[in-house]
Design a protein around this motif. Structure first.
Motif, short mmCIF file in Angstrom:
data_model
loop_
_atom_site.label_atom_id
_atom_site.label_comp_id
_atom_site.label_asym_id
_atom_site.label_seq_id
_atom_site.Cartn_x
_atom_site.Cartn_y
_atom_site.Cartn_z
N VAL A 1 -7.56 3.90 2.85
CA VAL A 1 -6.38 3.15 3.29
C VAL A 1 -5.91 3.64 4.66
CG1 VAL A 1 -3.97 2.55 2.72
CG2 VAL A 1 -5.69 2.61 0.92
N PHE B 1 0.81 -1.23 0.00
CA PHE B 1 0.00 0.00 0.00
C PHE B 1 0.84 1.27 0.00
CE2 PHE B 1 -2.99 -3.20 1.58
CZ PHE B 1 -4.01 -3.00 0.66
N ILE C 1 -7.61 4.17 -5.14
CA ILE C 1 -7.10 4.52 -3.81
C ILE C 1 -7.63 5.87 -3.33
CG2 ILE C 1 -4.97 5.62 -4.63
CD1 ILE C 1 -3.53 4.34 -2.21
N LEU D 1 -10.50 -0.54 0.86
CA LEU D 1 -9.37 -0.90 -0.01
C LEU D 1 -9.81 -1.08 -1.45
CD1 LEU D 1 -7.65 -3.49 2.39
CD2 LEU D 1 -7.15 -1.05 2.15
#
Length: 598
Positions: free
Chosen positions: A549, A367, A544, A540
């Motif tokens: 996140v 990530f 994004i 998630l």
């Protein structure tokens, strides 16, 4: 620290069969430094190939294979987990059956096959999904991989796992085998070899995270995979050129067999009653032969912890030969073997605490890279930092911090605490857990800022006009987490495991990393499935900028806090290992360890 574990494992040989005769001097004509270019060359090029792939693998999956961040993260975690467990199998096959040379040789070809397959995947259009425009990518309109294409990818990763499983556990010990530890020259050679090994390892990672990733990102994936593949061919040639120079130590059985034997012997004798006053009657009731081998290691005393395992060493009628040796190691274990297994069991609660710290570190390759892809990565007008290279900040942090810690902080702490290492190893591990929690909190705060910036500016490519260097705080904190926790764990396992079980110490560390990968994958899948109800995208989701996140990071930080509380409980109850009182050769270091209380 970790390195000096290997001479005992692979040259002492006493850890395999306590009653086996020591190696004959004629077997130890060392190849020494003559063989080092071949050993280090093979290891270096294999690392360059595998690390170069892993560093930028998230970008590869998301841009070439058009996988979303959840799928790509899960694939990386599952593959990394398998790869971390594979060295256990490689070490077992090497120790018990074929020896280190043949395991390295076979594994090198497996790594080459994996790299060739990866290169073919990016070179042949039929083996990867068709390319698509940035606009299509933003709208999630790119075609994903077919079953055939995904199958080839899994095949390549499988080859690479087999390669890592053989080279990682055998390369360093094979290098140590080239020196004679019974001479001053050999011992100096071993120490120098470790320095060279870890220096080349660090240089390789820096090259992989910068040059290889840059080629993949800015030139082409074909060249980015093709160059390491060519280097891998060179490494195999180099390795086989040295065959006449190497020293080959024959396999003498695996330490893992001894662990299983103790458990089976204890189970078979589970109905026996332990003799009263067992500590006073050790030699009369329990099997306690002298320890043979090139090295005379201090014995471990019989302890009351996990008393049920002591039954494995009780001698019954018919279990000893006339010469005092045991008839079957599956029915009767030595006191030393029993205590070695106890050491392993005792360390497990500490080992479990390392899993969540590793889980936080794993996010650097998944990530964090996803964040970097949606940030301004320009350094000057013309150069753009590859997203996969951003993790180098953690490495630079470790590289700068360790000398400061070792040369400046430890001497000052030593004056205050009167402890040789400044602080205890358990304290060092705990500090690392705190840093991993802080890193996840910092990551969440930066992600929230990045997401708000991207939403506010609403650019067509979805990139936030925010410098990628905003990721530096979380990566620096994670560097501190690694310097304290990861290196602390390695040193802790090495110093707390018996002399005959140093290989298990490094294997357990690898297992911790493997479990962390699976925990991370399960966490990602759970969060992906549970969140995003009532018309809201899940935390998630593929985009994004629509995802949260930052919430995911907070979840990991929260779990980290619970893990820290658990760690404080198990660490406060831990007792450092002791050695049998009548051994005169107990080192000053062990005396210090035994006196330390956390």
């Amino acid at each position: 620290m970790l390195p000096s574990s290997f001479p005992e494992n692979d040259d002492g040989k006493a850890h395999h069969h306590h009653n086996s005769p020591p190696p004959k001097p004629t077997q130890r004509k060392p190849g020494g430094w003559k063989s080092m270019p071949y050993v280090l060359g093979n290891e270096s090029f294999e690392r360059l190939a595998s690390v170069g792939l892993v560093a930028n693998f998230t970008v590869f999956l998301m841009t070439v294979f058009h996988m979303n961040q959840v799928s790509s993260s899960n694939l990386i975690n599952i593959w990394s987990g398998v790869t971390n467990f594979a060295p256990l199998i490689g070490a077992f096959i090497s120790d018990a059956y074929v020896g280190k040379f043949w395991v390295i040789a076979f594994s090198s070809f497996a790594t080459l096959m994996g790299m060739v397959t990866m290169t073919l995947i990016v070179a042949l259009p039929k083996l990867h999904p068709p390319s698509c425009s940035p606009q299509q990518a933003l709208l999630n309109q790119c075609s994903g991989p077919t079953n055939k294409q995904f199958g080839f990818l899994v095949l390549a990763l499988g080859f690479l796992t087999v390669g890592s499983g053989g080279i990682r556990p055998c390369s360093l010990p094979f290098g140590v085998d080239q020196f004679d530890p019974t001479t001053d020259e050999g011992r100096k050679g071993i120490n120098s070899f470790f320095n060279w090994y870890y220096t080349t390892f660090t240089v390789i990672i820096l090259i992989a995270l910068t040059l290889v990733v840059y080629i993949q990102d800015s030139v082409s994936w074909v060249w980015g995979f093709g160059i390491p593949t060519a280097l891998m061919v060179f490494s195999i040639v180099l390795f086989f050129v040295g065959t006449k120079v190497y020293i080959y130590v024959k396999p003498e059985g695996s330490i893992f067999s001894g662990i299983v034997q103790v458990l089976i012997a204890a189970y078979k004798k589970r109905n026996l009653k332990l003799p009263k006053g067992e500590k006073r009657l050790v030699r009369g009731n329990f099997y306690d032969p002298p320890m043979n081998g090139t090295y005379k290691f201090p014995k471990l005393p019989l302890t009351d912890k996990f008393r049920c395992l002591n039954k494995a060493a009780i001698v019954l009628d018919g279990e000893l030969n006339p010469d005092g040796s045991r008839v079957s190691s599956w029915n009767l274990s030595t006191i030393q073997q029993v205590e070695e297994v106890k050491c392993l069991i005792k360390v497990i609660p500490i080992l479990v605490s390392g899993i969540l710290c590793f889980t936080a570190i794993v996010q650097q390759g998944t990530f964090t890279v996803s964040q970097a892809l949606k940030m301004d990565r320009h350094l000057g007008p013309n150069f753009q930092i590859p997203a996969g290279s951003i993790g180098i900040i953690s490495m630079i942090t470790i590289g700068i911090w360790l000398p400061i810690y070792d040369r400046i902080l430890v001497p000052r702490l030593r004056k205050v605490t009167k402890i040789e290492s400044g602080i205890t190893l358990l304290q060092r591990i705990g500090i690392g857990i705190v840093f991993s929690i802080l890193s996840m909190i910092a990551a969440a705060l930066v992600e929230r800022m990045r997401r708000n910036s991207a939403t506010h500016h609403n650019r067509s490519d979805g990139v936030a006009p925010l410098s990628v260097m905003w990721l530096a705080p979380q990566l620096i904190l994670m560097g501190f987490a690694e310097a304290f926790n990861i290196l602390g764990q390695l040193e802790f396992y090495y110093k707390e495991f018996p002399d005959h079980m140093k290989s298990v110490a490094t294997a357990m560390f690898s297992v911790t990393a493997g479990v962390a990968n699976y925990v991370s994958s399960s966490l990602v899948t759970t969060v992906h499935n549970v969140t995003g109800k009532n018309g809201h995208p899940d935390w998630l989701t593929a985009d994004i900028n629509a995802a949260r996140v930052d919430y995911f990071y907070y979840v990991i930080a929260g779990l980290g806090v619970l893990n820290f509380v658990y760690y404080l409980i198990v660490a406060s109850r831990y007792q450092y290992k002791t050695k049998i009182e009548d051994i005169d050769e107990e080192s000053q270091f062990d005396v210090e360890l035994n006196s330390i209380k956390i």
